[in-house]
Motif scaffolding. Sequence first.
Motif, PDB file in Angstrom:
ATOM      1  N   UNK A 125      59.459  41.587 -31.268  1.00  0.00           N
ATOM      2  CA  UNK A 125      58.025  41.356 -31.399  1.00  0.00           C
ATOM      3  C   UNK A 125      57.324  42.285 -30.434  1.00  0.00           C
ATOM      4  N   UNK A 126      56.547  43.215 -30.976  1.00  0.00           N
ATOM      5  CA  UNK A 126      55.805  44.194 -30.187  1.00  0.00           C
ATOM      6  C   UNK A 126      54.479  43.551 -29.780  1.00  0.00           C
ATOM      7  N   UNK A 127      54.380  43.151 -28.516  1.00  0.00           N
ATOM      8  CA  UNK A 127      53.195  42.405 -28.074  1.00  0.00           C
ATOM      9  C   UNK A 127      51.931  43.261 -28.092  1.00  0.00           C
ATOM     10  N   UNK A 128      52.045  44.582 -27.898  1.00  0.00           N
ATOM     11  CA  UNK A 128      50.844  45.425 -27.908  1.00  0.00           C
ATOM     12  C   UNK A 128      50.309  45.603 -29.329  1.00  0.00           C
ATOM     13  N   UNK A 129      51.195  45.588 -30.326  1.00  0.00           N
ATOM     14  CA  UNK A 129      50.778  45.727 -31.733  1.00  0.00           C
ATOM     15  C   UNK A 129      50.581  44.369 -32.400  1.00  0.00           C
ATOM     16  N   UNK A 130      50.997  43.292 -31.713  1.00  0.00           N
ATOM     17  CA  UNK A 130      50.927  41.939 -32.264  1.00  0.00           C
ATOM     18  C   UNK A 130      51.647  41.876 -33.616  1.00  0.00           C
ATOM     19  N   UNK A 131      52.797  42.572 -33.698  1.00  0.00           N
ATOM     20  CA  UNK A 131      53.558  42.700 -34.937  1.00  0.00           C
ATOM     21  C   UNK A 131      55.044  42.831 -34.634  1.00  0.00           C
ATOM     22  N   UNK A 132      55.866  42.633 -35.662  1.00  0.00           N
ATOM     23  CA  UNK A 132      57.309  42.818 -35.522  1.00  0.00           C
ATOM     24  C   UNK A 132      57.674  44.271 -35.811  1.00  0.00           C
ATOM     25  N   UNK A 133      58.778  44.704 -35.185  1.00  0.00           N
ATOM     26  CA  UNK A 133      59.301  46.053 -35.356  1.00  0.00           C
ATOM     27  C   UNK A 133      60.821  45.950 -35.399  1.00  0.00           C
ATOM     28  N   UNK A 134      61.484  46.992 -35.908  1.00  0.00           N
ATOM     29  CA  UNK A 134      62.943  46.959 -35.971  1.00  0.00           C
ATOM     30  C   UNK A 134      63.554  46.911 -34.568  1.00  0.00           C
ATOM     31  N   UNK A 135      64.824  46.549 -34.489  1.00  0.00           N
ATOM     32  CA  UNK A 135      65.463  46.357 -33.184  1.00  0.00           C
ATOM     33  C   UNK A 135      65.883  47.671 -32.526  1.00  0.00           C
ATOM     34  N   UNK A 136      65.593  48.806 -33.157  1.00  0.00           N
ATOM     35  CA  UNK A 136      65.880  50.107 -32.548  1.00  0.00           C
ATOM     36  C   UNK A 136      64.752  50.557 -31.620  1.00  0.00           C
ATOM     37  N   UNK A 137      63.614  49.892 -31.695  1.00  0.00           N
ATOM     38  CA  UNK A 137      62.476  50.251 -30.850  1.00  0.00           C
ATOM     39  C   UNK A 137      62.781  49.897 -29.394  1.00  0.00           C
ATOM     40  N   UNK A 138      62.328  50.726 -28.481  1.00  0.00           N
ATOM     41  CA  UNK A 138      62.489  50.436 -27.055  1.00  0.00           C
ATOM     42  C   UNK A 138      61.437  49.423 -26.643  1.00  0.00           C
ATOM     43  N   UNK A 139      61.868  48.244 -26.151  1.00  0.00           N
ATOM     44  CA  UNK A 139      60.882  47.225 -25.791  1.00  0.00           C
ATOM     45  C   UNK A 139      60.018  47.642 -24.598  1.00  0.00           C
ATOM     46  N   UNK A 140      58.765  47.281 -24.663  1.00  0.00           N
ATOM     47  CA  UNK A 140      57.820  47.472 -23.562  1.00  0.00           C
ATOM     48  C   UNK A 140      57.544  46.120 -22.923  1.00  0.00           C
ATOM     49  N   UNK A 141      56.878  46.137 -21.794  1.00  0.00           N
ATOM     50  CA  UNK A 141      56.557  44.902 -21.085  1.00  0.00           C
ATOM     51  C   UNK A 141      55.848  43.912 -22.012  1.00  0.00           C
ATOM     52  N   UNK A 165      54.038  43.417 -39.492  1.00  0.00           N
ATOM     53  CA  UNK A 165      55.027  44.338 -38.930  1.00  0.00           C
ATOM     54  C   UNK A 165      54.365  45.674 -38.661  1.00  0.00           C
ATOM     55  N   UNK A 166      54.938  46.441 -37.765  1.00  0.00           N
ATOM     56  CA  UNK A 166      54.463  47.792 -37.507  1.00  0.00           C
ATOM     57  C   UNK A 166      54.712  48.611 -38.769  1.00  0.00           C
ATOM     58  N   UNK A 167      53.686  49.257 -39.293  1.00  0.00           N
ATOM     59  CA  UNK A 167      53.760  49.927 -40.585  1.00  0.00           C
ATOM     60  C   UNK A 167      54.880  50.948 -40.726  1.00  0.00           C
ATOM     61  N   UNK A 168      55.172  51.697 -39.674  1.00  0.00           N
ATOM     62  CA  UNK A 168      56.180  52.752 -39.760  1.00  0.00           C
ATOM     63  C   UNK A 168      57.607  52.220 -39.652  1.00  0.00           C
TER      64      UNK A 168
END
Length: 93
Positions: A43-59, A29-32
């Motif tokens: 799933x944050x593809x640039x970080x290759x990790x999961x993040x909470x659902x409040x994050x704005x998704x990127x391509x 997961x993204x540490x922060x």
Amino acid sequence: GSLQGVALTDIAAGETGSVAIKGVFRLPKVGAAVIGQGETLTFDSSADSFVDNQATPSSGDVTGSCAVAASPAGSGAETVDVLLTGVPGTVAS
């Protein structure tokens, strides 16, 4: 694709192999990120990790009910227990 899974063995690029698409797995997961139990995950593809659902998704990020936090994970934690539901997610463009 929009279906998330965990490789059951090492799979070389361009090869096929066994993948679990349902179950609970301890994944990066993204540490922060602060994640609550039961929260859908992105799933944050640039970080290759999961993040909470409040994050704005990127391509390339995957959102939706395909991944749910099976336990909470606070800021600083490097992993989260993820329930992969076997349901396709949405890939951000």
